[in-house]
Motif scaffolding. Structure first.
Motif, PDB file in Angstrom:
ATOM      1  N   ALA B 139       0.827  -1.196   0.000  1.00 23.45           N
ATOM      2  CA  ALA B 139       0.000   0.000   0.000  1.00 23.45           C
ATOM      3  C   ALA B 139       0.870   1.258   0.000  1.00 23.45           C
ATOM      4  O   ALA B 139       0.599   2.222  -0.734  1.00 23.45           O
ATOM      5  CB  ALA B 139      -0.922  -0.005   1.219  1.00 23.45           C
ATOM      6  N   VAL B 140       1.934   1.229   0.794  1.00 22.49           N
ATOM      7  CA  VAL B 140       2.826   2.388   0.852  1.00 22.49           C
ATOM      8  C   VAL B 140       3.462   2.638  -0.516  1.00 22.49           C
ATOM      9  O   VAL B 140       3.520   3.772  -1.011  1.00 22.49           O
ATOM     10  CB  VAL B 140       3.910   2.169   1.932  1.00 22.49           C
ATOM     11  N   GLU B 145       3.591   5.810  -5.574  1.00 25.46           N
ATOM     12  CA  GLU B 145       3.489   5.862  -7.035  1.00 25.46           C
ATOM     13  C   GLU B 145       2.383   6.832  -7.454  1.00 25.46           C
ATOM     14  O   GLU B 145       2.577   7.688  -8.307  1.00 25.46           O
ATOM     15  CB  GLU B 145       3.204   4.473  -7.613  1.00 25.46           C
ATOM     16  N   ARG B 146       1.195   6.703  -6.793  1.00 23.96           N
ATOM     17  CA  ARG B 146       0.059   7.582  -7.106  1.00 23.96           C
ATOM     18  C   ARG B 146       0.430   9.035  -6.853  1.00 23.96           C
ATOM     19  O   ARG B 146       0.112   9.931  -7.617  1.00 23.96           O
ATOM     20  CB  ARG B 146      -1.157   7.206  -6.247  1.00 23.96           C
ATOM     21  N   PHE B 147       1.121   9.241  -5.731  1.00 26.05           N
ATOM     22  CA  PHE B 147       1.495  10.608  -5.391  1.00 26.05           C
ATOM     23  C   PHE B 147       2.422  11.197  -6.454  1.00 26.05           C
ATOM     24  O   PHE B 147       2.189  12.293  -6.970  1.00 26.05           O
ATOM     25  CB  PHE B 147       2.183  10.659  -4.016  1.00 26.05           C
ATOM     26  N   MET B 148       3.442  10.446  -6.816  1.00 23.82           N
ATOM     27  CA  MET B 148       4.415  10.967  -7.782  1.00 23.82           C
ATOM     28  C   MET B 148       3.766  11.148  -9.150  1.00 23.82           C
ATOM     29  O   MET B 148       4.153  12.024  -9.925  1.00 23.82           O
ATOM     30  CB  MET B 148       5.617  10.013  -7.898  1.00 23.82           C
ATOM     31  N   GLY B 165       5.912  14.278 -12.623  1.00 19.48           N
ATOM     32  CA  GLY B 165       4.912  13.231 -12.811  1.00 19.48           C
ATOM     33  C   GLY B 165       5.423  12.074 -13.633  1.00 19.48           C
ATOM     34  O   GLY B 165       6.566  11.653 -13.465  1.00 19.48           O
ATOM     35  N   PHE B 166       4.561  11.573 -14.539  1.00 19.89           N
ATOM     36  CA  PHE B 166       4.941  10.411 -15.332  1.00 19.89           C
ATOM     37  C   PHE B 166       5.929  10.729 -16.442  1.00 19.89           C
ATOM     38  O   PHE B 166       6.419   9.836 -17.120  1.00 19.89           O
ATOM     39  CB  PHE B 166       3.695   9.715 -15.903  1.00 19.89           C
ATOM     40  N   ASN B 167       6.191  12.044 -16.637  1.00 19.27           N
ATOM     41  CA  ASN B 167       7.243  12.373 -17.599  1.00 19.27           C
ATOM     42  C   ASN B 167       8.603  11.992 -17.049  1.00 19.27           C
ATOM     43  O   ASN B 167       9.572  11.874 -17.787  1.00 19.27           O
ATOM     44  CB  ASN B 167       7.216  13.868 -17.921  1.00 19.27           C
ATOM     45  N   GLY B 168       8.656  11.839 -15.741  1.00 20.86           N
ATOM     46  CA  GLY B 168       9.901  11.393 -15.121  1.00 20.86           C
ATOM     47  C   GLY B 168      10.859  12.533 -14.854  1.00 20.86           C
ATOM     48  O   GLY B 168      10.799  13.589 -15.468  1.00 20.86           O
ATOM     49  N   MET B 169      11.705  12.307 -13.886  1.00 19.28           N
ATOM     50  CA  MET B 169      12.746  13.269 -13.565  1.00 19.28           C
ATOM     51  C   MET B 169      13.991  12.834 -14.310  1.00 19.28           C
ATOM     52  O   MET B 169      14.329  11.650 -14.329  1.00 19.28           O
ATOM     53  CB  MET B 169      12.987  13.252 -12.058  1.00 19.28           C
ATOM     54  N   SER B 170      14.650  13.774 -14.950  1.00 18.33           N
ATOM     55  CA  SER B 170      15.806  13.353 -15.743  1.00 18.33           C
ATOM     56  C   SER B 170      16.930  14.370 -15.663  1.00 18.33           C
ATOM     57  O   SER B 170      16.797  15.406 -15.022  1.00 18.33           O
ATOM     58  CB  SER B 170      15.389  13.128 -17.195  1.00 18.33           C
ATOM     59  N   ALA B 171      18.009  14.030 -16.320  1.00 13.14           N
ATOM     60  CA  ALA B 171      19.179  14.910 -16.462  1.00 13.14           C
ATOM     61  C   ALA B 171      19.894  15.184 -15.144  1.00 13.14           C
ATOM     62  O   ALA B 171      20.542  16.203 -14.979  1.00 13.14           O
ATOM     63  CB  ALA B 171      18.796  16.223 -17.136  1.00 13.14           C
ATOM     64  N   MET B 172      19.754  14.279 -14.191  1.00 18.67           N
ATOM     65  CA  MET B 172      20.582  14.441 -12.988  1.00 18.67           C
ATOM     66  C   MET B 172      22.023  14.048 -13.336  1.00 18.67           C
ATOM     67  O   MET B 172      22.262  13.319 -14.301  1.00 18.67           O
ATOM     68  CB  MET B 172      20.046  13.613 -11.816  1.00 18.67           C
ATOM     69  N   SER B 173      22.964  14.527 -12.532  1.00 21.92           N
ATOM     70  CA  SER B 173      24.370  14.273 -12.855  1.00 21.92           C
ATOM     71  C   SER B 173      24.710  12.801 -12.669  1.00 21.92           C
ATOM     72  O   SER B 173      24.219  12.173 -11.741  1.00 21.92           O
ATOM     73  CB  SER B 173      25.279  15.078 -11.928  1.00 21.92           C
ATOM     74  N   PRO B 174      25.564  12.278 -13.536  1.00 22.82           N
ATOM     75  CA  PRO B 174      26.093  10.941 -13.262  1.00 22.82           C
ATOM     76  C   PRO B 174      27.077  11.028 -12.100  1.00 22.82           C
ATOM     77  O   PRO B 174      27.498  12.114 -11.720  1.00 22.82           O
ATOM     78  CB  PRO B 174      26.807  10.569 -14.559  1.00 22.82           C
ATOM     79  N   LEU B 175      27.411   9.857 -11.537  1.00 23.47           N
ATOM     80  CA  LEU B 175      28.380   9.846 -10.438  1.00 23.47           C
ATOM     81  C   LEU B 175      29.714  10.408 -10.935  1.00 23.47           C
ATOM     82  O   LEU B 175      30.162  10.067 -12.033  1.00 23.47           O
ATOM     83  CB  LEU B 175      28.575   8.421  -9.920  1.00 23.47           C
ATOM     84  N   GLN B 263      20.117   8.157 -15.789  1.00 21.96           N
ATOM     85  CA  GLN B 263      19.872   9.579 -15.523  1.00 21.96           C
ATOM     86  C   GLN B 263      18.388   9.892 -15.694  1.00 21.96           C
ATOM     87  O   GLN B 263      17.997  10.852 -16.347  1.00 21.96           O
ATOM     88  CB  GLN B 263      20.733  10.455 -16.443  1.00 21.96           C
ATOM     89  N   TYR B 264      17.591   9.042 -15.087  1.00 22.06           N
ATOM     90  CA  TYR B 264      16.153   9.115 -15.336  1.00 22.06           C
ATOM     91  C   TYR B 264      15.426   8.283 -14.292  1.00 22.06           C
ATOM     92  O   TYR B 264      15.873   7.194 -13.927  1.00 22.06           O
ATOM     93  CB  TYR B 264      15.893   8.534 -16.730  1.00 22.06           C
ATOM     94  N   ILE B 265      14.320   8.790 -13.765  1.00 20.05           N
ATOM     95  CA  ILE B 265      13.470   7.947 -12.910  1.00 20.05           C
ATOM     96  C   ILE B 265      12.020   8.402 -13.033  1.00 20.05           C
ATOM     97  O   ILE B 265      11.743   9.600 -13.185  1.00 20.05           O
ATOM     98  CB  ILE B 265      13.933   7.953 -11.430  1.00 20.05           C
ATOM     99  N   THR B 266      11.099   7.441 -13.028  1.00 17.53           N
ATOM    100  CA  THR B 266       9.669   7.765 -13.145  1.00 17.53           C
ATOM    101  C   THR B 266       8.896   7.070 -12.026  1.00 17.53           C
ATOM    102  O   THR B 266       9.419   6.172 -11.378  1.00 17.53           O
ATOM    103  CB  THR B 266       9.082   7.267 -14.489  1.00 17.53           C
ATOM    104  N   PRO B 267       7.638   7.473 -11.824  1.00 16.74           N
ATOM    105  CA  PRO B 267       6.832   6.822 -10.780  1.00 16.74           C
ATOM    106  C   PRO B 267       6.634   5.330 -11.023  1.00 16.74           C
ATOM    107  O   PRO B 267       6.382   4.577 -10.087  1.00 16.74           O
ATOM    108  CB  PRO B 267       5.496   7.560 -10.851  1.00 16.74           C
ATOM    109  N   SER B 268       6.751   4.887 -12.290  1.00 15.67           N
ATOM    110  CA  SER B 268       6.510   3.445 -12.521  1.00 15.67           C
ATOM    111  C   SER B 268       7.537   2.588 -11.803  1.00 15.67           C
ATOM    112  O   SER B 268       7.302   1.400 -11.604  1.00 15.67           O
ATOM    113  CB  SER B 268       6.503   3.094 -14.005  1.00 15.67           C
TER     114      SER B 268
END
Lengths: 238, 354
Positions: B139-140, B145-148, B165-175, B263-268
């Motif tokens: 449930a958590v 997922e619903r929240f994001m 949202g579902f477009n996802g967060m992207s372009a964060m720096s690599p390590l 360099q990408y993450i989405t709620p899925s």
């Protein structure tokens, strides 16, 4: 001084009083047997002492300290230990590991290994130490659990039907073991139906009936008590 | 292994399969092959292998909590997502200079672990166990997922980092590892490969030591019989909580590395499918052993990817079939079953030879 003191212990499930104002004092160093017909509240009393159930009212004192509100593991830390009615070993683990888990809080390294070996010899389980505990015979499981309970070196050992499912010979051996532990200073409180065992070890006997202390005394007094015979011993035992 | 310091001796023990020189020689050979492998491969394949490795940490977290601890958590993907998003938010805001990405990695894992501490406290100290633990954790995850999913609007931002949202967060720096002659950026090929491989070896060996320690003894004791464990003087809830937090940290590590990799993450990544897949890898591999979990996860992931060529729906159906077969044929795991069979054969032959 009393090692364990139960004062006016009440526990009821709904309208059913499982223990009703139970007062009981256990002297340090004695072997005390708790007997009584099924449903008398013996196992519930154990659960109250161990903190698995909490009493509606009343107090539990251990070595003078009020432990009524303590969690189970904290009571074990104070010097209580138990062997359950149904063997509660870690079935999927080896015999040796079972003992290691019991002993590792008090012993470490080489000393731990030596202590386990000593206990394995004591329990006559050396040959089966790598065996999975679930594969042991019923009697061996009982022994293993007694070993785990004893391994904590408790001040008070609670035994819930330690000889259930044992042959008369095994029962007698268990009795001798309990006496040996007692000589070393361990106080023992045992629930037992097997009167041969009670006669062998008990220094004092308490009869519970309908959640209350019905009679108390030496085994001779209890056996001679006609009221006890009427509610319990007369039926099937003696 | 008697000459070694105490904690290294715990690399082998009753809780982990594999002991003696033979096992460690195989381990060294596998590790040598893994180290040499990028030299004989191309960047894309190596990057793809990193992707497989990344998931092993979340599988190991389930192995720890479920396989060893006996508590089925459906919520590992929640920690995965929290850490992944945390890494994104941190690096998008503070950049990659002065080795901050490594700090962000640690912080993201810590945030996931703290969240697990809070959630776990209420679950374990509220005596939620068994199937209910699975329900609460699932449930958590789905809640997160619903929240994001509804954070697509521009108002959902932390500093300069849009949640998206579902477009996802992207372009964060690599390590990025700070280095005197110029920063070393770990792109998703050889650089990241060695970094993740190193982490994987460390975590695997570390968990072997942990599980063969007295702590590990208590964890399996709780799985076998929590009442007995408590009556030996162990505060069962405390041990369950610590295991849960360590597991959440590992799942979080997976999440950060996944985010770093693509360099990408989405709620899925916190959805139902994402929550179910690690359970299947671990169940098929053999949840009660670290080695079988690692092998099982890598094999199933590779098979899954090979099958997605024919369509990802078919691959998911295959995963379902695999799970059913595991439950029917080898409830403790196919890889673990095979490993046990193999070791029995070796022992048998050894005896026959004498």
């Amino acid at each position: 001084m009393a090692l364990l003191e139960l004062r006016g212990l009440n526990k009821h499930f709904g309208g059913l009083h499982v223990t009703n104002s139970v007062d009981l004092e256990l002297e340090a160093g004695e072997i005390h047997c708790l007997i009584g017909p099924n449903g008398a509240g013996k196992s519930t009393l154990f659960r109250l002492i161990l903190g698995e159930h909490h009493p509606g009212s009343g107090n539990i004192l251990f070595a003078g300290e009020n432990i009524t509100a303590l969690k189970s593991f904290a009571r074990i830390d104070r010097g209580l230990s138990v062997k359950f009615q149904v063997p509660g070993v870690f079935k999927g683990l080896s015999v040796r590991q079972n003992l290691e888990i019991a002993l590792q809080r008090q012993h470490h390294g080489v000393e731990l290994a030596r202590e386990i070996d000593r206990l394995l010899t004591f329990l006559n389980l050396e040959a089966d130490q790598e065996q999975t505990a679930g594969n042991l015979s019923h009697g061996q499981k009982q022994w293993l659990e007694i070993g785990m309970a004893v391994g904590l070196k408790p001040r008070l050992l609670l035994l819930d039907e330690p000889t259930a499912g044992m042959s008369p010979e095994e029962t007698h051996q268990t009795g001798e073991m309990v006496q040996r532990l007692n000589v070393d200073g361990m106080t023992v409180l045992a629930i037992e139906h097997d009167m041969a065992f009670v006669r062998q070890v008990a220094q004092r006997v308490t009869v519970l009936h309908l959640g209350q202390v019905f009679a108390q005394g030496s085994i001779e007094q209890i056996v001679a008590d006609e009221r006890v015979a009427a509610i319990y011993l007369g039926q099937a035992h003696v | 292994m008697n000459g070694l310091p105490g904690f290294l001796r715990r690399l082998e023990g009753p809780q982990t399969i594999g002991r003696g020189p033979a096992f460690w020689i195989i381990f060294a050979i596998v590790l040598a092959i893994a180290c040499a492998y990028p030299l004989f491969s191309d960047g894309y394949t190596v990057g793809n292998t990193v992707y497989f490795f990344v998931w092993v940490f979340i599988a190991l977290s389930l192995c720890l909590i479920w396989g060893y601890g006996g508590s089925l958590s459906f919520g590992q993907t929640a920690f995965f997502g929290i850490a992944g998003y945390s890494y994104g938010i941190l690096t998008l805001n503070f950049g990659a200079a002065y080795g901050f990405t490594l700090v962000a990695l640690v912080l993201a894992v810590v945030i996931a672990a703290l969240f697990a501490l809070l959630l776990g406290y209420f679950m374990f100290f509220g005596r939620i166990a068994g199937v209910f633990l699975g329900i609460v954790t699932l449930a958590v995850t789905l809640m997160l997922e619903r929240f994001m999913a509804q954070t697509a609007g521009p108002e959902w931002r932390v500093g300069v980092a849009r949640l998206n949202g579902f477009n996802g967060m992207s372009a964060m720096s690599p390590l990025t590892i700070p280095w005197p002659g110029g920063d070393i950026v770990l792109f998703a090929d050889i650089g990241l490969y060695y970094f993740v491989l190193g982490l994987l070896v460390l975590v695997y060996l570390g968990l072997r030591i942990l599980m063969n320690s007295s702590f590990g003894n208590v964890i399996v004791a709780i799985r076998e019989n929590p009442e007995r464990a408590e009556m030996l003087g162990y505060d069962v809830r405390k041990y369950q909580l610590i295991t849960f937090v360590i597991g959440a940290g590992l799942a979080g590590l997976s999440g950060v590395l996944y985010t770093v990799w693509g360099q990408y993450i989405t709620p899925s990544s916190m959805g139902m499918t994402a929550a179910a897949l690690p359970l299947i890898w671990v169940a098929v591999g053999g949840r009660s052993d670290l080695t079988s979990t690692v092998i099982g996860t890598l094999v199933v992931l590779a098979a899954f990817q090979a099958l997605t060529i024919y369509g990802s729906q078919y691959a998911l159906v295959f995963m379902g079939v695999l799970l059913v077969l595991t439950v029917l044929i080898a409830p403790n795991g196919l890889v673990l079953g095979a490993m046990n069979l193999l070791s029995r054969l070796v022992v048998h032959r050894g005896k026959g030879g004498v």
